[in-house]
Each structure stands twice: as structure tokens, then as C-alpha cells.
Write a protein that holds these residues in place. Sequence first.
Motif, PDB file in Angstrom:
ATOM      1  N   PHE A  34       1.966   8.906 -13.020  1.00  0.00           N
ATOM      2  CA  PHE A  34       1.469   8.053 -11.942  1.00  0.00           C
ATOM      3  C   PHE A  34       0.784   8.913 -10.872  1.00  0.00           C
ATOM      4  CE2 PHE A  34       1.741   5.923  -7.919  1.00  0.00           C
ATOM      5  CZ  PHE A  34       1.403   4.613  -8.208  1.00  0.00           C
ATOM      6  N   PRO A  49      -4.869   1.748  -3.448  1.00  0.00           N
ATOM      7  CA  PRO A  49      -3.910   2.697  -2.871  1.00  0.00           C
ATOM      8  C   PRO A  49      -3.506   2.358  -1.442  1.00  0.00           C
ATOM      9  CG  PRO A  49      -6.012   3.772  -3.430  1.00  0.00           C
ATOM     10  CD  PRO A  49      -6.172   2.307  -3.720  1.00  0.00           C
ATOM     11  N   GLY A  77       5.059   3.927  -7.103  1.00  0.00           N
ATOM     12  CA  GLY A  77       4.148   4.081  -5.967  1.00  0.00           C
ATOM     13  C   GLY A  77       4.899   4.494  -4.706  1.00  0.00           C
ATOM     14  N   THR A 115       1.287  -0.416  -1.373  1.00  0.00           N
ATOM     15  CA  THR A 115       2.181   0.038  -2.433  1.00  0.00           C
ATOM     16  C   THR A 115       3.111  -1.096  -2.836  1.00  0.00           C
ATOM     17  OG1 THR A 115       2.063   2.239  -1.509  1.00  0.00           O
ATOM     18  CG2 THR A 115       3.885   1.803  -2.997  1.00  0.00           C
ATOM     19  N   ASP A 141      -1.002  -0.862  -7.841  1.00  0.00           N
ATOM     20  CA  ASP A 141      -0.945   0.373  -7.048  1.00  0.00           C
ATOM     21  C   ASP A 141      -2.087   1.328  -7.379  1.00  0.00           C
ATOM     22  OD1 ASP A 141       1.179  -0.342  -5.587  1.00  0.00           O
ATOM     23  OD2 ASP A 141       2.633   0.960  -6.562  1.00  0.00           O
ATOM     24  N   LEU A 142      -2.453   1.378  -8.653  1.00  0.00           N
ATOM     25  CA  LEU A 142      -3.519   2.316  -9.017  1.00  0.00           C
ATOM     26  C   LEU A 142      -4.871   1.810  -8.520  1.00  0.00           C
ATOM     27  CD1 LEU A 142      -2.442   3.411 -12.620  1.00  0.00           C
ATOM     28  CD2 LEU A 142      -2.228   4.688 -10.485  1.00  0.00           C
ATOM     29  N   ASN A 143      -5.020   0.487  -8.452  1.00  0.00           N
ATOM     30  CA  ASN A 143      -6.320  -0.061  -8.051  1.00  0.00           C
ATOM     31  C   ASN A 143      -6.484  -0.165  -6.549  1.00  0.00           C
ATOM     32  OD1 ASN A 143      -7.021  -0.294 -10.680  1.00  0.00           O
ATOM     33  ND2 ASN A 143      -6.236  -2.392 -10.891  1.00  0.00           N
ATOM     34  N   ARG A 148      -0.479   1.244 -17.851  1.00  0.00           N
ATOM     35  CA  ARG A 148      -1.385   0.997 -16.707  1.00  0.00           C
ATOM     36  C   ARG A 148      -1.742  -0.471 -16.549  1.00  0.00           C
ATOM     37  NH1 ARG A 148      -4.329   6.595 -15.733  1.00  0.00           N
ATOM     38  NH2 ARG A 148      -2.650   7.829 -16.615  1.00  0.00           N
ATOM     39  N   ARG A 204      -2.979   8.688  -9.398  1.00  0.00           N
ATOM     40  CA  ARG A 204      -3.232   8.166  -8.052  1.00  0.00           C
ATOM     41  C   ARG A 204      -3.380   9.253  -7.001  1.00  0.00           C
ATOM     42  NH1 ARG A 204      -0.039   3.432  -4.825  1.00  0.00           N
ATOM     43  NH2 ARG A 204       0.111   4.488  -2.833  1.00  0.00           N
ATOM     44  N   ASP A 205      -2.682  10.349  -7.198  1.00  0.00           N
ATOM     45  CA  ASP A 205      -2.587  11.327  -6.107  1.00  0.00           C
ATOM     46  C   ASP A 205      -2.378  12.724  -6.708  1.00  0.00           C
ATOM     47  OD1 ASP A 205      -2.380  12.216  -3.572  1.00  0.00           O
ATOM     48  OD2 ASP A 205      -0.609  11.044  -3.025  1.00  0.00           O
TER      49      ASP A 205
END
Length: 493
Positions: A202, A155, A163, A158, A151-153, A143, A206-207
Amino acid sequence: MADRLTDTAALNAGVAVPGYDRDAAKAGIVHLGTGAFHKAHEAVYTDGAMAASGGDWMITGVSLRSADVADALNPQNGLYTLLVRGPDGVSPRVIGSVREVLVAPRGPEQVIQALAREETKIVSLTITEKGYGLDPRTGGLDRDHPAIAADLNDPRRTVSALGFIVAGLRLRMMKDYAPFTVLCCDNLQNNGRVLRRLVLEFAEARDPKMVAYIRDRVTFPSTMVDRITPASTPQTFADVERLVGRADLAAVETEPFTQWIVEDDFVSGRPDWEAAGAVFVSDVAPYEKMKLRMLNGAHSTLAYAGYMAGHAHVRDVMGDADLVAIIGRHMAAAAATLDPVPGIELADYARDLRLRFANPAIAHQTYQIAMDGTQKLPQRLLEPALVALERGQSLEPFAFSVAAWMRYAVGRRDDGESHALRDPREAEIGAAAAGAGGDARALATALFDLPGLFPARLVEAGGFADMVVAKLDTMLRQGMRAAIAAEAVACRG
Ligand code: CS2
């Protein structure tokens, strides 16, 4: 300069051109990481498959960072020349399977739209080992990897391959389109399974809504890819212009040999890649291990030792009898860590590798192969060393490779020339090397202690660490050439 290559009319005689209707075929593949290797490998198999059996398999390429490939290829309508250089001469072939190349930083939404087009059936990747965000310590997602963290911080934007894959699948799910197959073409062991794990992790972060969809509906076949593809040089472009009769700023050169072994697990169909020579099997693992340990392990060994001894190209290394003896021993040691590989005699495979490395027409830089050592050592050298340890085989060959990498990591050659390490962990490595002050044991210990790189079982057992220190000491005190000569005596003895 001649006119640019933009179509295949009126090229010089003898130039092979695409044998299918490029404009009529839809783009069934999105490829992340369009670089020289993809252009000499998957794109060529796809060109051959469409010539043999048709199909909507044009490729939309994506560059995740630089715009160079897109800026060279798009003005040529995606056409480029593949120059195959063998010991007996060169042959030019114009490849037509790439429609266009998108540049992710210029338009990430465009990339996601391409992934979510109904006609997209396969998303393939060549983003190099370091592109995946694999944390070697855990085998899971890193991470702190810059692109993954971005990408995680955030959204809304991308940047990473993972991502894009998750964002593309999300849109497809919403539109109720069939999923695509994700096809990893990088030199990682179990590359499909590793990528699946990372994509799921991932998505979880994120999703999370996507996790079940990906787990149940998306496939990630593993593949073994092989074709030696040096970076293009001014010579590549000059030779292509002479042979083809057009200027081609996207030309690539490669060797005659090519191999692609793939697990046949495609959710939404695939090109007739067999027609172009790909081999489909139910389990790629034995072939992947063979290639990673014998080809890539020998490559890394000769790259570090050869580069530090002043050899610019692999073919020069193969003109150095001492290094040839070391490489021969390395391949035999790597082969001894393998279980039988269906249909392949490992001694023949090793002989063919030596011939490929020695190809006088290919200028493959040792410095190019030396790049990203921390990402390559585990699957190429450390895993097989662990197997050798378990099987009671000699660890000397692997200790030599590791010592050569450590010597390279100092960043300065015996002639005083310094070089950039070009490794994502170069800051840590530089700090470790600086603290060691030229002492072999201190340097080896500091590098063995890099988190997550060297397996403790290897460092602590079988005298491995002492072997590395002894070899590194010779390299530091007497120079790489003397160390190579001494090692060659041991190999022959
Ligand atoms: C090389 C590979 O650069 C490297 O690390 O070992 O790119 C190698 O040339 C290919 O894997 C050959 O298929």
C-alpha cells in the motif's frame, strides 16, 4: 431504565472493577475495529495488565465504519461490562482500558492525529478477514477492494485501515517520533507477516517515501487470538443491568476460556499482558494453524451444516449427535494436518473445543459464523485439505465442509426460507448459483471456478471434486438433515 454506567461507584456487590487509575494513564494503544471481540479480548488483557503492573496503556478505539460502538461507549466514559457466561453461572466485570472510541468517517484527521501522538506505541487491529484488502489470487493487495481503491485514488481522505496506518506513520516520521508496533488480531494465517506485506505494498502505491521507514523500523508481530464472543443481545443488556445495577449499552458477553499467543517483537514497548495470561513465543505459526484448522474449521463446518439443518446456535448443533460425530471427525482430520504444537496435546485441545462449543450459556449464532465464507474457507478448510492431500489422508471431512458451504451459498434452506449470504463476493456467488439451476455438479463447478478461491491442485486431484459433488447432491436432493445423517454413518463406520 437504571442510570447509565459512567463510573464505578456504588455498583452492585460482586462486580469486579478496574484496579488502576484510568485518568492518570495515557493512551499507548490505538485499536482499529473496536467491536465485541476486541472488548472481550485485548481490552481485557490490557485491563488486567494495567491492574497488575500499571503503565500508559489506555486504548483509543477506532470504528472504521459504524458509529454504534462509539455512541454506546463514549457516554459511559469508555466503561463497559464484560459478562462471562460459563456452564455454572455468570460473572460481571467492568473493564476500564478503553478511553474513548473515534468514528473514522466522522473525523479521519482525528484518527490520524491519534496514531501520530508520541504516546502511541501500539496500533492493533480486529477488522475481520475482509478488512485487509488481501487478494487471495495473488496473496498481495486487492486494489479493487472498495476502501483500498478509495484511498489510492483520493489521498486527501483516508478510509482503510492500511491508509490510516501509513498516514499515521508518515506523521510520526515527520515529527521524528519513534514508530509504533502494528499488531494484527484477526484470524488470518501468519497475520503479522501478511499485514506487513500489505502495508508495504500500500505504501509503495500511495506514499513510496514510507517504504524504507516501514520496512526498517516497524514491527508486525503475529498473534493467535481466541475467545468465543457472540453478538450482544437484549438478554445481554438485561442481565448486565440486573447484575451491575446500571444500564450498560456497551456490554459484551463471552465464554470463560481465553487465549492469546503473541510473538514478542514490539518496537516501542508493550503492556505486561503476561500478567493477564497472554503467552509470548518466538513463533506463533503452529498455534495459529491449530486454532484456524481445528476451532475455526470445525466452526465453519458446523455453521453451514447446522444453519442449513435449522440449528440457530452452536450449542444446538452440539445437541445433535450426528453433527457431533461429524465435528469430532473434522477436528481429528484437521489435527492430522498439523505438525506437533509445543505444549499442546491435540486430542485434549479437541475435547476442550467440544466442551466450549457445547457451553449452554452461550448463544452463538450459526448464521454469524457463516458470514464471509469466501474470506474464511482458505485458511480454515482449503489449506488443511491440501496438506491432507499431500499426506495421503482422507479428504472426505473437508469435502463435506465445502459441500455444506456450497449448499448454504444457494441462499435458500430446505424449508424454503431464504437468507442473505453476507459475503463480500455474494454477487458472484449468487450468479454462479442461479446459473446452476439446482444441479450439484453445475453448482460445484461454478463455485470451484470462482477466481482465486479454490486451489487448482485440490480441485483437480484425489477425487476431491467428485466427493464434493456427491455430498452436495445428497444435500440438494434429500435435504441437509438426511445428508448429515448419511455423513454421520460414514463417520462412525
Ligand atoms: C468464528 C470465530 O465467526 C467466526 O467465524 O469462527 O469468530 C470464532 O468464534 C473465534 O475465532 C473464536 O476465537
